[in-house]
Each structure stands twice: as C-alpha cells, then as structure tokens.
Enzyme design. Structure first.
Site, mmCIF file in Angstrom:
data_model
loop_
_atom_site.group_PDB
_atom_site.id
_atom_site.type_symbol
_atom_site.label_atom_id
_atom_site.label_comp_id
_atom_site.label_asym_id
_atom_site.label_seq_id
_atom_site.Cartn_x
_atom_site.Cartn_y
_atom_site.Cartn_z
ATOM 1 N N GLU A 28 -5.300 -7.992 -0.461
ATOM 2 C CA GLU A 28 -5.962 -7.579 0.778
ATOM 3 C C GLU A 28 -7.544 -7.442 0.396
ATOM 4 O O GLU A 28 -7.917 -6.539 -0.489
ATOM 5 C CB GLU A 28 -5.388 -6.349 1.584
ATOM 6 C CG GLU A 28 -4.160 -6.675 2.254
ATOM 7 C CD GLU A 28 -3.673 -5.497 3.418
ATOM 8 O OE1 GLU A 28 -4.830 -4.709 3.662
ATOM 9 O OE2 GLU A 28 -2.752 -5.375 3.405
ATOM 10 N N GLU A 38 0.886 -1.077 0.068
ATOM 11 C CA GLU A 38 0.012 0.146 -0.048
ATOM 12 C C GLU A 38 0.769 1.095 0.038
ATOM 13 O O GLU A 38 0.684 2.077 0.909
ATOM 14 C CB GLU A 38 -0.985 -0.249 1.139
ATOM 15 C CG GLU A 38 -2.195 -1.138 1.182
ATOM 16 C CD GLU A 38 -2.882 -0.952 2.316
ATOM 17 O OE1 GLU A 38 -2.930 -0.359 3.120
ATOM 18 O OE2 GLU A 38 -3.986 -1.699 1.986
#
Length: 351
Positions: A271, A159
């Site tokens: 995710e 991320e």
C-alpha cells in the site's frame, strides 16, 4: 581519416556493447499493480451488493489494459470464516473465487488480502479466541482452495497493529506452517506489526523492531517476501491530502531497500498512495524509481486504491470514471516496462 573512422567505429561498438550488457542486467520488477477495494467494506453481517462488493470485470479489464500485473484483493476474514475453526462460508468463498478468476482471466496475478488489521472481530490475533492456532487454521483452509494456483499470492494480514513484534512473529509463523502443511507452495507476503510501516521498520514501536524481530520468519520453502506500507503525508497514515512526509517516505523506501539487501530478503510495497499535487507526485515517482532500480530487493507494488464504490472526491482514488484520468494512474502506467516479466507465484516442486 580512415584510422579515425575505424577508431570511431570501434568506440561506438564498445559503447553499444556496454549499454546492451547494462540493459540486459537490469531486470524489471515482477509486479505492478493496484488494490481493488470493496470486499473488506462493512461489518461481518453486511449484505453483498449493498454493504460490500468485489471488483467488476470492467474495472479489472481497465487496469489490465494499463499494464498492471497484479491486483491486491482485500476481503473480511469474519465473512469468509464466520466461526473460528470452522469451514469457510460457501457463498463468500465463491464470490472470492469468482473475483480471482476474473483477475486471472485478464492475465494478472492476485494477492489475497484478509484486511483485518490483526484482529478477528474485536479479538486480537494471538489472544483467545483468535489464537495463533485459529489463525493458522484459517490460512490452512483458505490455502486448500487456492493451493498452487498459478498467479495467486497469499498476504498473511493487512496492517497488524498494537501487537508486540515477537507476538506477531509467532502468529505469522503459525500461519505459514498452516499454509505449507496443506501442500501450498504459493508465494507468501509477510507484514510486520505497527501497520507494517516502512518508515518505522527498524524502530522499536511495540515490543521490538520489525527489522530485527521479523528476521525470525520461518518458511520451510523459503518462498516469501516482506510486505511494507508507506504513505506520504506527515504522519504516514494515508489520511491527509498533502505530502509533508514525502521526503521521509522516500527515505524510508531507501532504508528498507538497504535492509532487504543486507539481509538477503525481498520486499513488496502493498500500500502507498497520495493525491495529485506536485509534491505528492514527485514523492511517488521517487519511491517507485527506487524500487525499480533495486529489483534484486523489490518484487513489486500495489497502489492504494481503486474500486467501484470509491467516491470521485477521494484524492488518492484511481478508479476509472467519466473524468480525466488521474495523474497518479498515468505515473503508475509509465513505470511499467514494455515487457514485464511473468514471475512465478508458486514455487516449483523439488526446488
């Protein structure tokens, strides 16, 4: 009557043949898995076993028995490489290797995940001292340790955020060059900036849309996939128990599927997660079904999350405990085909 029976028999045979052909062309996803959280916990100076941990064989074995085929394994860059440009820490590297060995012992693949959000300490990748060259050096050193190991995938970074898309592309390409320079032919998963969100993939969040800029990924082996993340709460953050964003999340996966197919690329959902209420479970099932129905675009997924230190009160948690199995885990298990493919995580030489 004889003619009718003959025609009926021919019709049944024809339908059976068509069904067999359709089934034969429906390839399942490569990877069905979960994140085993713990190695990324705490600050860089944390004590192993007190401030952070890696998964035990008991936990790994549980998910293998559930049919999972991949474990995404988070860890901290700073602990593995305490000084930029320097050698990896022997003790931390051994802990990482031991965890990988346990996953491989149970015949699952493992996705290495430096869980740093695009930073080294508080320094953003691409800016001194965490330059693109330093990022490439880290990946070159790590790649040497796992180069061409069967079943080991490289996730460039968890991320990245607050980094303009064009700047992140330069960092990603530098890391890819570092990996390939040492001879590693492992599959590379490339995230975008802006948390690599599927819902914002084609939106200009910061310095260009991932869906445009990240087409500039350059891999001399052309052996990579894009990593997306997507949660089902209202703001896609994965920090709320309710799933007001379920429709937006399922639409995001549909849109990214179209983007992947349009551009001839592959994706991995690194995710995603939600609580066990009905809206959340419906959303999760729709997302997973969309990917399964489009295995020409998607290679797999890893649910967030599990791990020994996750509290039982965490609504997304699927860590096995002395309580009834979470509905999310049952859903994941149901998605796994009877015969999941054994997909290559290392590109054969000469191809």
């Amino acid at each position: 009557m004889r003619r009718k029976r003959l025609l009926h028999g021919l019709l049944v045979a024809a339908v059976t043949a068509v069904s067999s052909i359709a089934h034969a062309t429906e390839a399942p996803l490569c990877y069905y898995g979960v994140n085993l959280s713990g190695g990324e916990y705490g600050e860089r100076g944390g004590v192993y076993g007190t401030n952070y941990t890696y998964p035990t064989e008991e936990t790994i074995s549980y998910f293998a028995k559930k049919g999972m085929t991949i474990i995404r394994l988070p860890f901290r860059w700073e602990r593995l490489q305490p000084k930029l440009g320097a050698r990896l820490d022997d003790d931390e590297l051994q802990r990482l290797k031991d965890a990988v060995a346990l996953v491989r012992k149970h015949k699952m693949s493992v996705l290495l995940d430096p869980h740093n959000f695009g930073y080294y300490d508080k320094d953003q990748i691409g800016k001194p001292p965490a330059t693109n060259a330093a990022f490439a050096d880290f990946w070159a050193r790590l790649s040497v340790e796992f180069s061409n190991h069967d079943g080991v995938l490289f996730g460039l970074m968890n991320e990245p955020h607050d980094i303009p898309a064009a700047d992140w592309l330069k960092a990603a390409n530098a890391a890819i060059r570092g990996i390939r320079a040492v001879g590693a032919r492992n599959l590379i998963l490339v995230p975008g900036t802006a948390w690599s969100g599927a819902a914002s993939w084609e939106t200009d969040v910061i310095g260009g849309a991932n869906g445009t800029v990240m087409l500039g990924v350059r891999d001399p082996l052309d052996f990579y996939a894009y990593e997306f993340h997507q949660y089902l709460d209202a703001d896609s953050s994965g920090t709320h128990e309710t799933c007001e964003g379920a429709k937006a999340a399922t639409d995001a996966i549909t849109n990214v599927t179209s983007w992947l197919k349009k551009n001839g690329k592959r994706g991995f959902l690194g995710e995603f997660g939600a609580s066990a209420n009905a809206d959340c479970l419906d959303g999760l099932k729709t997302m997973l079904t969309t990917m399964s129905d489009n295995s020409d675009a998607w290679i797999g997924f890893s649910y967030w999350a599990a791990g020994e230190w996750w509290p039982a009160t965490e609504p997304f948690n699927v860590q096995p405990r002395d309580t009834p199995e979470r509905p999310q885990m049952r859903l994941l298990e149901q998605m796994v085909p009877k015969h999941a493919p054994d997909c290559a995580a290392v590109k054969p030489a000469g191809k």
